[in-house]
Design an enzyme around this catalytic site. Structure first.
Site, PDB file in Angstrom:
ATOM      1  N   THR A  39       0.983  -1.412   0.274  1.00  0.00           N
ATOM      2  CA  THR A  39      -0.170   0.107  -0.026  1.00  0.00           C
ATOM      3  C   THR A  39       0.771   1.053   0.063  1.00  0.00           C
ATOM      4  O   THR A  39       0.480   2.628  -0.318  1.00  0.00           O
ATOM      5  CB  THR A  39      -1.147   0.127   1.182  1.00  0.00           C
ATOM      6  N   HIS A  42       1.591   2.167  -3.602  1.00  0.00           N
ATOM      7  CA  HIS A  42       0.902   2.783  -4.210  1.00  0.00           C
ATOM      8  C   HIS A  42       0.609   3.563  -3.740  1.00  0.00           C
ATOM      9  O   HIS A  42      -0.153   4.591  -4.806  1.00  0.00           O
ATOM     10  CB  HIS A  42      -0.583   1.623  -4.100  1.00  0.00           C
ATOM     11  N   HIS A  59       2.863   1.721   8.336  1.00  0.00           N
ATOM     12  CA  HIS A  59       2.096   1.574  10.034  1.00  0.00           C
ATOM     13  C   HIS A  59       2.210   0.359   9.942  1.00  0.00           C
ATOM     14  O   HIS A  59       1.209  -0.067  10.834  1.00  0.00           O
ATOM     15  CB  HIS A  59       0.850   1.756   8.362  1.00  0.00           C
ATOM     16  N   GLU A  60       3.340  -0.726   9.631  1.00  0.00           N
ATOM     17  CA  GLU A  60       3.955  -1.632  10.472  1.00  0.00           C
ATOM     18  C   GLU A  60       5.257  -1.464  11.092  1.00  0.00           C
ATOM     19  O   GLU A  60       5.752  -1.627  10.878  1.00  0.00           O
ATOM     20  CB  GLU A  60       4.587  -2.580   8.992  1.00  0.00           C
ATOM     21  N   CYS A  89     -12.702   6.196  15.285  1.00  0.00           N
ATOM     22  CA  CYS A  89     -13.101   7.280  16.390  1.00  0.00           C
ATOM     23  C   CYS A  89     -14.534   7.087  17.530  1.00  0.00           C
ATOM     24  O   CYS A  89     -13.990   7.935  18.367  1.00  0.00           O
ATOM     25  CB  CYS A  89     -14.283   8.424  15.465  1.00  0.00           C
ATOM     26  N   CYS A  92     -18.982   7.261  15.724  1.00  0.00           N
ATOM     27  CA  CYS A  92     -19.869   7.145  14.650  1.00  0.00           C
ATOM     28  C   CYS A  92     -20.711   6.148  14.920  1.00  0.00           C
ATOM     29  O   CYS A  92     -20.446   5.216  15.388  1.00  0.00           O
ATOM     30  CB  CYS A  92     -18.655   7.450  13.170  1.00  0.00           C
ATOM     31  N   CYS A  95     -19.353   2.374  14.668  1.00  0.00           N
ATOM     32  CA  CYS A  95     -18.964   2.916  16.470  1.00  0.00           C
ATOM     33  C   CYS A  95     -19.127   2.829  17.209  1.00  0.00           C
ATOM     34  O   CYS A  95     -19.160   1.149  17.587  1.00  0.00           O
ATOM     35  CB  CYS A  95     -17.572   3.678  16.728  1.00  0.00           C
ATOM     36  N   CYS A 103     -15.909   2.426  10.405  1.00  0.00           N
ATOM     37  CA  CYS A 103     -15.642   3.743  11.304  1.00  0.00           C
ATOM     38  C   CYS A 103     -15.472   4.569  10.230  1.00  0.00           C
ATOM     39  O   CYS A 103     -14.866   4.129   8.903  1.00  0.00           O
ATOM     40  CB  CYS A 103     -14.624   3.761  11.627  1.00  0.00           C
ATOM     41  N   GLY A 259      -6.554 -10.227  -1.866  1.00  0.00           N
ATOM     42  CA  GLY A 259      -5.519  -8.927  -2.485  1.00  0.00           C
ATOM     43  C   GLY A 259      -6.609  -7.455  -2.775  1.00  0.00           C
ATOM     44  O   GLY A 259      -7.863  -8.214  -2.683  1.00  0.00           O
ATOM     45  N   ILE A 260      -5.724  -7.164  -3.035  1.00  0.00           N
ATOM     46  CA  ILE A 260      -5.893  -5.145  -3.196  1.00  0.00           C
ATOM     47  C   ILE A 260      -6.462  -4.952  -4.453  1.00  0.00           C
ATOM     48  O   ILE A 260      -5.474  -4.915  -5.072  1.00  0.00           O
ATOM     49  CB  ILE A 260      -5.678  -4.296  -2.353  1.00  0.00           C
TER      50      ILE A 260
HETATM   51 ZN   LIG Z   1       0.454  -3.264   5.522  1.00  0.00          ZN
HETATM   52 ZN   LIG Z   2     -15.873   5.440  14.328  1.00  0.00          ZN
END
Ligand SMILES: [Zn+2]
Ligand SMILES: [Zn+2]
Length: 349
Positions: A39, A42, A59-60, A89, A92, A95, A103, A259-260
């Site tokens: 990600t 990309h 983010h890892e 959050c 919402c 959540c 979320c 997969g994305i």
């Molecule tokens: Zn990742």
């Molecule tokens: Zn939320």
């Protein structure tokens, strides 16, 4: 501190930023390593609009707690941790109804809040998970990715003795391989175009590995599983690969879309065919919090980070890491950034 700031497509700068101040309920983490995710690569190319620049991607995250903000009870300086990057959050309608993964106002560390391609990052303590002090770099940077696969397998919940066709042998496909091998599968067939990755899939225990460009996929699968496979799992994000493999699902089988795939691509499939064969279609995105289980699997050695993390690069080589993600698939499986490694050091390929 040094940080790689993403400014927009193909625009990233290594900058000197102030070390963040942990707020109430937050911990400041000295980043020991941060995995390079597809990600991220990309986003860098401008192909996904997840990130909100200027922002530090990554983010890892694997690191050591440097200090704690007020009202943090569960951690102290020196603790080794990994980070769940998703912050719902809490207010919402999703959540509030117990479905935080949907979320509407989510924050995601490394997309719209500064992440781990930096020497320090501040995160909510509730997003940090303790690791043993002897945790390996390779296991630490792989934990978040593994947690997504643990969540996918949990959703699939295959009974013992079933057959699987697994598309893709990148880091994610190879994590699926390792978990499926331990779930008492009767046969695991794995496909991949890159020979080096196929080799790795074989070493990790796939019963049959093949490149659909070199061999007839249908004939190979039907030799082992004449009626087709019970489960088809996509870890490629390739609509073409999925279209080719779907007809190999056995009646009553399940397709896991993991997969994305590019949003504009379409699958040429007959709903009538799906209906007649009584197939199930599953997805697994934004997993429930599975970091703790991923940590235990790595600690037990059920999954070995060392077999998948092939490159450890200094922060200054991050754009090269993104390029290698696309162009170095024969050399690199999973890369991670070590933000304390000197720029001159060639730790990677
Ligand atoms: Zn990742
Ligand atoms: Zn939320």
């Amino acid at each position: 501190m040094k940080a790689a700031v993403f400014l927009g497509p193909a625009n990233l700068e290594i900058r000197e930023l102030p070390v963040p101040e942990p707020q109430a309920g937050e911990v400041l983490i000295r980043v020991l390593g941060c995995g390079v995710c597809g990600t991220d690569a990309h986003i860098y190319r401008g192909e996904v609009a997840n990130a909100r620049p200027p922002v530090v991607l990554g983010h890892e995250i694997f690191g050591r707690i440097e200090s704690c903000g007020p009202r943090v009870r569960d951690f102290g300086p020196g603790d080794q941790v990994v980070v769940d990057p998703f912050i719902p959050c809490g207010s919402c309608s999703f959540c509030r109804s117990g479905e935080p993964r949907f979320c509407s106002n989510e924050t995601f560390i490394g997309y719209n809040r500064n992440g781990g391609f930096a020497q320090f990052v501040a995160v909510p303590a509730s997003n940090a998970y303790a690791l043993g002090s002897d945790a390996r770099f390779e296991d630490g940077v792989l934990t978040e990715t593994l947690s997504t696969v643990v969540a996918g397998l949990h959703k699939l919940a295959p009974p013992p003795g079933r057959t699987f066709l697994l598309l893709g042998a990148g880091a994610v496909g190879l994590l699926w391989n390792q978990l499926l091998r331990r779930s008492l599968s009767a046969a695991l067939i794995q496909t991949e175009l890159i020979p080096e990755r196929l080799q790795r899939a074989r070493e990790l225990g796939a019963d049959r590995v093949l490149s659909p460009r070199e061999e007839d996929l249908e004939a190979s699968v039907r030799t082992l599983c004449p009626e087709g496979v019970d489960y088809l799992i996509d870890a490629t994000g390739s609509t073409e690969a999925v279209s080719q493999a779907l007809p190999l699902l056995k009646k009553g089988g399940t397709f896991m879309c993991f997969g994305i795939c590019p949003a504009e691509e379409r699958l040429p499939l007959s709903l009538g065919w799906f209906y007649q064969r009584q197939l199930t279609f599953l997805t697994s995105r934004r997993p429930p919090r599975e970091m703790g289980r991923a940590i235990r699997l790595l600690e037990q050695g059920a999954v070995e980070g060392r077999k998948l993390v092939t490159g450890r690069l200094p922060l200054e080589r991050i754009e090269e890491a993104f390029r290698l993600f696309f162009e170095g698939k024969d050399r690199q499986l999973k890369m991670a950034i070590d933000p304390w490694a000197p720029a001159s050091l060639r730790l990677g390929p």
